[in-house]
Design an enzyme around this catalytic site. Structure first.
Site, PDB file in Angstrom:
ATOM      1  N   CYS A 123       1.066  -1.346  -0.070  1.00 50.14           N
ATOM      2  CA  CYS A 123       0.082  -0.245   0.308  1.00 50.14           C
ATOM      3  C   CYS A 123       1.024   1.323   0.305  1.00 50.14           C
ATOM      4  CB  CYS A 123      -0.483   0.420   1.274  1.00 50.14           C
ATOM      5  SG  CYS A 123      -2.207  -1.224   1.328  1.00 50.14           S
TER       6      CYS A 123
HETATM    7  N1  COA Z   1     -17.280 -10.693  10.748  1.00 55.71           N
HETATM    8  C1  COA Z   1     -17.467 -10.882  11.975  1.00 55.71           C
HETATM    9  N2  COA Z   1     -16.576 -11.046  12.575  1.00 55.71           N
HETATM   10  C2  COA Z   1     -16.012 -11.361  12.714  1.00 55.71           C
HETATM   11  C3  COA Z   1     -14.675 -10.616  10.724  1.00 55.71           C
HETATM   12  C4  COA Z   1     -16.461 -10.759   9.600  1.00 55.71           C
HETATM   13  N3  COA Z   1     -16.294 -10.453   8.880  1.00 55.71           N
HETATM   14  N4  COA Z   1     -14.048 -10.644  10.646  1.00 55.71           N
HETATM   15  C5  COA Z   1     -13.520 -11.609  11.868  1.00 55.71           C
HETATM   16  N5  COA Z   1     -14.296 -11.296  12.838  1.00 55.71           N
HETATM   17  C6  COA Z   1     -13.803 -12.025  14.144  1.00 55.71           C
HETATM   18  C7  COA Z   1     -12.763 -12.677  14.369  1.00 55.71           C
HETATM   19  O1  COA Z   1     -12.885 -13.789  14.258  1.00 55.71           O
HETATM   20  C8  COA Z   1     -12.558 -12.369  16.530  1.00 55.71           C
HETATM   21  O2  COA Z   1     -13.404 -13.035  16.403  1.00 55.71           O
HETATM   22  P1  COA Z   1     -12.886 -14.075  18.139  1.00 55.71           P
HETATM   23  O3  COA Z   1     -12.530 -12.340  18.807  1.00 55.71           O
HETATM   24  O4  COA Z   1     -13.863 -14.602  18.360  1.00 55.71           O
HETATM   25  O5  COA Z   1     -12.145 -14.172  17.303  1.00 55.71           O
HETATM   26  C9  COA Z   1     -12.719 -10.906  16.541  1.00 55.71           C
HETATM   27  O6  COA Z   1     -14.165 -10.654  15.081  1.00 55.71           O
HETATM   28  C10 COA Z   1     -12.086  -9.790  16.612  1.00 55.71           C
HETATM   29  O7  COA Z   1     -11.591  -9.614  14.956  1.00 55.71           O
HETATM   30  P2  COA Z   1     -10.095  -9.142  15.190  1.00 55.71           P
HETATM   31  O8  COA Z   1      -9.266  -9.642  13.559  1.00 55.71           O
HETATM   32  O9  COA Z   1      -9.411  -9.115  16.257  1.00 55.71           O
HETATM   33  O10 COA Z   1     -10.577  -7.503  14.429  1.00 55.71           O
HETATM   34  P3  COA Z   1     -10.349  -6.154  14.293  1.00 55.71           P
HETATM   35  O11 COA Z   1     -10.574  -5.500  14.839  1.00 55.71           O
HETATM   36  O12 COA Z   1      -8.564  -6.168  14.482  1.00 55.71           O
HETATM   37  O13 COA Z   1     -10.706  -5.635  12.936  1.00 55.71           O
HETATM   38  C11 COA Z   1      -9.380  -5.035  10.414  1.00 55.71           C
HETATM   39  C12 COA Z   1     -10.051  -6.414  12.017  1.00 55.71           C
HETATM   40  C13 COA Z   1      -9.086  -6.138   9.739  1.00 55.71           C
HETATM   41  C14 COA Z   1     -10.290  -4.569  10.029  1.00 55.71           C
HETATM   42  C15 COA Z   1      -8.783  -4.610  11.176  1.00 55.71           C
HETATM   43  O14 COA Z   1      -7.258  -5.038  12.183  1.00 55.71           O
HETATM   44  C16 COA Z   1      -7.849  -3.804  10.958  1.00 55.71           C
HETATM   45  O15 COA Z   1      -7.552  -3.498   9.767  1.00 55.71           O
HETATM   46  N6  COA Z   1      -6.063  -3.818  10.524  1.00 55.71           N
HETATM   47  C17 COA Z   1      -5.312  -3.265  10.474  1.00 55.71           C
HETATM   48  C18 COA Z   1      -5.303  -3.447   8.608  1.00 55.71           C
HETATM   49  C19 COA Z   1      -4.188  -2.948   7.735  1.00 55.71           C
HETATM   50  O16 COA Z   1      -3.944  -1.207   8.525  1.00 55.71           O
HETATM   51  N7  COA Z   1      -3.618  -3.252   6.901  1.00 55.71           N
HETATM   52  C20 COA Z   1      -2.606  -2.349   6.055  1.00 55.71           C
HETATM   53  C21 COA Z   1      -2.924  -2.245   4.329  1.00 55.71           C
HETATM   54  S1  COA Z   1      -3.657  -3.044   3.505  1.00 55.71           S
END
Ligand code: COA
Length: 373
Positions: A152
């Protein structure tokens, strides 16, 4: 050293869009069709996706895509993009050309005024011939062209390269083209990532000012910086060696080899690295975040950007200071920060400072400090 400006910016957003509701309905229909088979094989059932989670966790509400129906078809969940012959303009070059032509118009230039094209994107359709050379040919640009990729931060790294080539006098006008067709590489059957990305193309012309030229209303580049540190937390294993690793070489298996990320680790680690980078880069130029009129940050996660800015400023910052296009477009990889820039700079006053800053896979960060002329 010459003074360098961003003389043109262009963004191309595909017309088709997909709401969270549509995306989740398709995903959950597929889960319902998969789980009986998994139960019969003694496998754990797949969990469903959820609209409220997506909005809360990422801030994304819709994403624009170059093709919608194939993505939403639960039996396919991949965009349907017709293959093209070698004598036709390739899909990604065409997407790049759409924003490149807008950037040239914005700069008041023709293709032949450009003496270098850099196609800087996280997803390149093929290794060679470079997409940039195809774009160079279609525009009638001179000089040379090459592709570069840094997740990115691809466009951030390209600005770093272009700025230094132009200010040293090695090139006169560099066109950076960032066409991101991420939906072609995204696993829409992966609950962790299916909601994150959208497609967009963005371009910028970086050029030197002539002696005594003023160009009011254009952003002058004060300095650029690029930073990387290896991490596996955002990774794709898609590549030409896949075939060599298989017994059956007739079909390339994509499952397990597309974009994957440990989102919560990326969130924490990039938030720390990102805010430090911003504070240090600005300090190097005698500035603090409060002195910067506008931040065009990478558009990956609304909460992450809010946290990076809070850590950098010591207080919360509104969307006038740091505009977001993510809610509407999703994460458009290296195009996202430039789209935010293209939509949010014309109200800046002479002397106002701005910071274009992208971060992502690698890890990588790329930034340009700019001043409105
Ligand atoms: N729907 C419902 N629940 C979901 C889900 C979905 N689509 N995707 C994941 N979950 C669940 C997970 O399984 C997890 O469940 P658990 O607690 O029972 O294990 C829970 O939601 C939390 O998951 P987590 O991955 O910790 O969520 P998060 O708050 O970190 O959000 C992202 C996920 C990807 C949105 C976030 O981490 C993010 O944007 N990170 C940065 C990404 C980034 O900057 N990338 C760089 C550029 S590409």
């Amino acid at each position: 050293m010459k003074q360098v400006i961003i003389s043109g910016i262009g963004a191309e957003i595909p017309q088709a869009s997909i709401s969270n509701e549509e995306l989740v309905a398709s995903f959950n229909t597929w889960v319902d069709s998969e789980n009986p088979r998994r139960a019969a094989e003694g496998l754990e059932p797949l969990a469903k996706s959820d609209v409220d989670f997506i909005v809360y966790a990422s801030g994304v509400k819709t994403r624009h895509v170059i093709e919608r129906e194939g993505i939403l078809d639960p039996t396919r969940m991949t965009p349907r993009i017709a293959p093209r012959g070698d004598d036709e303009v390739s899909v990604e070059a065409e997407f790049g050309l759409a924003s490149a032509r807008k950037a040239l118009d914005h700069a008041g230039l023709k293709g032949s005024d450009i003496d270098m094209v850099i196609c800087a994107a996280s997803h390149q359709q093929r290794p060679y011939p470079a997409l940039a050379i195809e774009i160079q040919k279609e525009l009638g640009a001179g000089g040379s062209a090459f592709d570069m990729s840094l997740g990115c931060s691809s466009a951030g790294a390209a600005v770093h390269v272009a700025f230094n080539l132009v200010r040293s006098g090695a090139q006169k006008r560099v066109l950076i083209v960032t066409p991101e067709i991420i939906t072609g590489h995204l696993n829409f059957r992966d609950r962790q990532t299916h909601f994150i990305f959208g497609d967009a193309s963005a371009s910028m012309v970086i050029e030197a000012l002539e002696e005594g030229e003023s160009r009011p209303g254009k952003l002058e580049i004060v300095d650029t910086r690029s930073w990387t540190q290896f991490s596996n937390n955002i990774r794709t294993n898609f590549g030409f060696l896949l075939r060599a690793g298989q017994e059956d070489t007739s079909v390339i298996r994509m499952e397990g080899n597309m974009i994957k990320q440990v989102g919560n680790k990326v969130f924490k680690e990039v938030t720390v690295a990102g805010h430090r980078f911003i504070v240090e880069f600005l300090a190097e130029h005698g500035h603090v975040p409060d002195g910067i009129r506008r931040f065009w940050l990478h558009q990956a996660n609304a909460r992450m950007n809010a946290m990076i800015l809070k850590l950098a400023f010591g207080h919360e910052v509104d969307h006038d200071r740091a505009p977001m296009v993510l809610e509407r477009l999703g994460n458009t990889a290296a195009a996202g920060a430039i789209v935010a820039l293209s939509e949010n700079h014309e109200d800046m006053q002479p002397g106002d400072l701005g910071l274009l800053c992208a971060f992502g896979a690698g890890y990588s960060i790329g930034a340009a400090l700019v001043r409105m002329r």
